[in-house]
Scaffold this motif. Structure first.
Motif, PDB file in Angstrom:
ATOM      1  N   ASN A 125       0.830  -1.204   0.000  1.00 44.63           N
ATOM      2  CA  ASN A 125       0.000   0.000   0.000  1.00 44.63           C
ATOM      3  C   ASN A 125       0.865   1.255   0.000  1.00 44.63           C
ATOM      4  OD1 ASN A 125      -2.432   1.502   2.272  1.00 44.63           O
ATOM      5  ND2 ASN A 125      -2.267   1.686   0.068  1.00 44.63           N
ATOM      6  N   LEU A 126       1.848   1.302   0.865  1.00 41.52           N
ATOM      7  CA  LEU A 126       2.677   2.494   1.013  1.00 41.52           C
ATOM      8  C   LEU A 126       3.391   2.869  -0.281  1.00 41.52           C
ATOM      9  CD1 LEU A 126       3.979   4.731   2.680  1.00 41.52           C
ATOM     10  CD2 LEU A 126       5.694   3.066   3.449  1.00 41.52           C
ATOM     11  N   VAL A 127       3.982   1.903  -0.955  1.00 43.03           N
ATOM     12  CA  VAL A 127       4.722   2.211  -2.179  1.00 43.03           C
ATOM     13  C   VAL A 127       3.787   2.750  -3.259  1.00 43.03           C
ATOM     14  CG1 VAL A 127       6.134   1.238  -4.038  1.00 43.03           C
ATOM     15  CG2 VAL A 127       6.567   0.569  -1.672  1.00 43.03           C
ATOM     16  N   ASP A 128       2.581   2.195  -3.346  1.00 42.65           N
ATOM     17  CA  ASP A 128       1.592   2.726  -4.295  1.00 42.65           C
ATOM     18  C   ASP A 128       1.289   4.188  -3.995  1.00 42.65           C
ATOM     19  OD1 ASP A 128       1.358   0.412  -5.722  1.00 42.65           O
ATOM     20  OD2 ASP A 128      -0.500  -0.238  -4.782  1.00 42.65           O
ATOM     21  N   LEU A 129       1.114   4.501  -2.704  1.00 42.15           N
ATOM     22  CA  LEU A 129       0.807   5.875  -2.322  1.00 42.15           C
ATOM     23  C   LEU A 129       1.974   6.811  -2.621  1.00 42.15           C
ATOM     24  CD1 LEU A 129      -1.006   5.225   1.073  1.00 42.15           C
ATOM     25  CD2 LEU A 129      -2.045   5.903  -1.098  1.00 42.15           C
ATOM     26  N   MET A 130       3.177   6.310  -2.474  1.00 38.70           N
ATOM     27  CA  MET A 130       4.352   7.123  -2.801  1.00 38.70           C
ATOM     28  C   MET A 130       4.431   7.385  -4.306  1.00 38.70           C
ATOM     29  SD  MET A 130       7.100   5.332  -0.206  1.00 38.70           S
ATOM     30  CE  MET A 130       8.514   6.282  -0.802  1.00 38.70           C
ATOM     31  N   LYS A 131       4.107   6.399  -5.106  1.00 43.35           N
ATOM     32  CA  LYS A 131       4.114   6.561  -6.559  1.00 43.35           C
ATOM     33  C   LYS A 131       3.097   7.605  -7.010  1.00 43.35           C
ATOM     34  CE  LYS A 131       5.612   1.841  -7.714  1.00 43.35           C
ATOM     35  NZ  LYS A 131       5.179   0.547  -8.317  1.00 43.35           N
ATOM     36  N   GLU A 132       1.965   7.654  -6.297  1.00 46.33           N
ATOM     37  CA  GLU A 132       0.904   8.609  -6.641  1.00 46.33           C
ATOM     38  C   GLU A 132       1.128   9.979  -6.006  1.00 46.33           C
ATOM     39  OE1 GLU A 132      -1.506   8.083  -8.751  1.00 46.33           O
ATOM     40  OE2 GLU A 132      -1.015   5.979  -9.124  1.00 46.33           O
ATOM     41  N   ASP A 133       2.223  10.135  -5.264  1.00 45.40           N
ATOM     42  CA  ASP A 133       2.558  11.380  -4.557  1.00 45.40           C
ATOM     43  C   ASP A 133       1.551  11.715  -3.461  1.00 45.40           C
ATOM     44  OD1 ASP A 133       4.493  13.396  -4.223  1.00 45.40           O
ATOM     45  OD2 ASP A 133       3.256  14.867  -5.276  1.00 45.40           O
ATOM     46  N   VAL A 134       0.875  10.689  -2.962  1.00 42.46           N
ATOM     47  CA  VAL A 134      -0.044  10.874  -1.850  1.00 42.46           C
ATOM     48  C   VAL A 134       0.724  10.790  -0.532  1.00 42.46           C
ATOM     49  CG1 VAL A 134      -2.060   9.940  -0.653  1.00 42.46           C
ATOM     50  CG2 VAL A 134      -2.006  10.003  -3.155  1.00 42.46           C
ATOM     51  N   ALA A 135       1.582   9.779  -0.401  1.00 47.00           N
ATOM     52  CA  ALA A 135       2.468   9.651   0.759  1.00 47.00           C
ATOM     53  C   ALA A 135       3.841  10.190   0.371  1.00 47.00           C
ATOM     54  CB  ALA A 135       2.581   8.190   1.186  1.00 47.00           C
ATOM     55  N   ARG A 136       4.425  10.965   1.262  1.00 46.87           N
ATOM     56  CA  ARG A 136       5.706  11.619   0.946  1.00 46.87           C
ATOM     57  C   ARG A 136       6.728  11.460   2.075  1.00 46.87           C
ATOM     58  NH1 ARG A 136       2.985  17.346  -1.115  1.00 46.87           N
ATOM     59  NH2 ARG A 136       1.778  16.455  -2.862  1.00 46.87           N
ATOM     60  N   PRO A 137       6.990  10.240   2.498  1.00 45.69           N
ATOM     61  CA  PRO A 137       7.988  10.063   3.559  1.00 45.69           C
ATOM     62  C   PRO A 137       9.380  10.435   3.068  1.00 45.69           C
ATOM     63  CG  PRO A 137       7.416   7.949   2.614  1.00 45.69           C
ATOM     64  CD  PRO A 137       6.462   8.951   2.018  1.00 45.69           C
ATOM     65  N   GLU A 138      10.148  11.056   3.936  1.00 42.31           N
ATOM     66  CA  GLU A 138      11.529  11.390   3.589  1.00 42.31           C
ATOM     67  C   GLU A 138      12.468  10.228   3.884  1.00 42.31           C
ATOM     68  OE1 GLU A 138      12.427  14.950   5.703  1.00 42.31           O
ATOM     69  OE2 GLU A 138      10.994  16.168   4.562  1.00 42.31           O
ATOM     70  N   ARG A 139      11.968   9.291   4.705  1.00 42.20           N
ATOM     71  CA  ARG A 139      12.797   8.150   5.071  1.00 42.20           C
ATOM     72  C   ARG A 139      11.915   6.937   5.304  1.00 42.20           C
ATOM     73  NH1 ARG A 139      16.921   7.974  10.304  1.00 42.20           N
ATOM     74  NH2 ARG A 139      18.111   6.140   9.662  1.00 42.20           N
ATOM     75  N   LEU A 140      12.352   5.777   4.808  1.00 46.82           N
ATOM     76  CA  LEU A 140      11.672   4.516   5.048  1.00 46.82           C
ATOM     77  C   LEU A 140      12.553   3.636   5.927  1.00 46.82           C
ATOM     78  CD1 LEU A 140      10.241   3.525   1.534  1.00 46.82           C
ATOM     79  CD2 LEU A 140       9.084   4.701   3.404  1.00 46.82           C
ATOM     80  N   ILE A 141      11.943   3.038   6.943  1.00 49.92           N
ATOM     81  CA  ILE A 141      12.647   2.089   7.802  1.00 49.92           C
ATOM     82  C   ILE A 141      12.060   0.716   7.529  1.00 49.92           C
ATOM     83  CG2 ILE A 141      13.256   1.453  10.157  1.00 49.92           C
ATOM     84  CD1 ILE A 141      12.665   4.367  10.947  1.00 49.92           C
ATOM     85  N   ASP A 142      12.835  -0.146   6.900  1.00 50.17           N
ATOM     86  CA  ASP A 142      12.383  -1.476   6.525  1.00 50.17           C
ATOM     87  C   ASP A 142      12.364  -2.377   7.759  1.00 50.17           C
ATOM     88  OD1 ASP A 142      11.979  -4.019   5.502  1.00 50.17           O
ATOM     89  OD2 ASP A 142      13.288  -3.724   3.777  1.00 50.17           O
TER      90      ASP A 142
END
Length: 328
Positions: free
Chosen positions: A31-48
């Motif tokens: 879900n998160l990566v899809d939202l990032m692709k759509e510019d809906v989610a804009r995290p500056e850092r991802l913690i795997d």
């Protein structure tokens, strides 16, 4: 997609220490990566956090089972103990998305899914959930897929998870760990929020908290259960309406019922009045119909989703009927 930093956490403590503003935990990323692709989610850092050791099914003090937050949905749904003791949960999880997504998606991530409201995904449109204070485009727009319960002036979006609807029906707790290293348990019915005037907040999680486990109540619906999902196509589609139904029988009488709906509210919608009504009743069609009427009487649809009221009644009746027919 905007640039971001990536960190792979080896321990929960490392993940918690790395948390900061504009940071998101990454599990399966479905879900998160899809939202990032759509510019809906804009995290500056991802913690795997996908490699953290919260990836097992184990017994818990409630007489039930605990699900590791980093287990995949597929591993969980197909686990022998889940299929045997919590078949309603397994059935719901296997109805979600596609096998490929279930292989990637994690249990913790499933609880944190964002709405699939088209106004949330379309950045040119107003959406209080995406941009607080911008307005809700769906209220006077296209709202055929939206809520009929529990919404507010700020948001009429629905929660998309199938797993969560089943968890609401059977009973569970969510365990999280905070930045101070202390854990707490949240009753599942309290975990997700109604929108109120802060629809951007889907859950009661505090900043930096990490989901570690889902604790299931002792199993009681292993014989009479059914998950009904009504959708526009049979694969990779979210529910227009879903119903998780389970009940316990003793001498031809319902002694306990667990009911929840999806696709109708900002959170999995627990059917408490229907549960109360069914307790002590015989599992008959007339009682199922009365329970559905009681629950759907409070629905407040919009111009495009009035169909959900009648669909909801029939879905409740059908799910209860299918649950009973398993042992009738």
């Amino acid at each position: 997609m905007r640039p971001f930093q990536y960190t792979k956490a080896e321990t929960a403590q490392a993940a918690l220490q790395a948390q900061a503003t504009q940071t998101s935990y990454l599990g399966g990323g479905t879900n998160l990566v899809d939202l990032m692709k759509e510019d809906v989610a804009r995290p500056e850092r991802l913690i795997d956090v996908s490699s953290l050791q919260y990836d097992q099914v184990s017994s818990n003090e409630n007489g039930g089972l605990s699900l590791g937050a980093m287990m995949s949905n597929a591993e969980t749904a197909n686990h022998v103990d889940i299929r045997k003791k919590y078949p309603l949960l397994s059935m719901a999880m296997l109805s979600a998305a596609t096998p490929q997504i279930r292989n990637m998606a994690t249990n913790g991530g499933n609880l944190l899914q964002r709405t699939r409201c088209p106004y949330f995904f379309e950045t040119s449109m107003p959406c209080n959930k995406r941009e607080p204070g911008s307005g809700c485009g769906a209220r006077n727009g296209m709202n055929a897929l939206h809520a009929i319960f529990g919404y507010s002036d700020s948001c009429i979006a629905t929660h998309p998870s199938d797993m969560c609807v089943a968890l609401a029906a059977i009973g569970a707790q969510v365990e999280v760990i905070g930045e101070n290293g202390k854990s707490r348990k949240i009753d599942f019915s309290d975990f997700h929020r109604l929108p109120g005037d802060q629809p951007e907040k889907d859950t009661v999680l505090e900043a930096g908290e990490l989901i570690t486990a889902i604790h299931l109540d002792a199993p009681v619906f292993a014989d009479n259960y059914y998950y009904l999902k009504i959708r526009e196509r049979s694969s990779y589609a979210f529910a227009l309406i879903s119903v998780a139904a389970g009940f316990q029988l003793n001498g031809g009488t319902i002694t306990k019922a667990g009911l929840a709906m999806g696709g109708v509210a900002h959170k999995p919608w627990k059917l408490r009045e229907a549960e109360k009504f069914l307790k002590g009743k015989a599992p008959k069609l007339e009682h199922f119909e009365q329970a559905a009427e009681i629950e759907m009487a409070e629905a407040k649809p919009f111009k495009d989703n009035e169909y959900k009221v009648e669909m909801g009644k029939k879905a409740i009746v059908r799910a209860l009927t299918q649950a009973y027919e398993r042992t009738a």
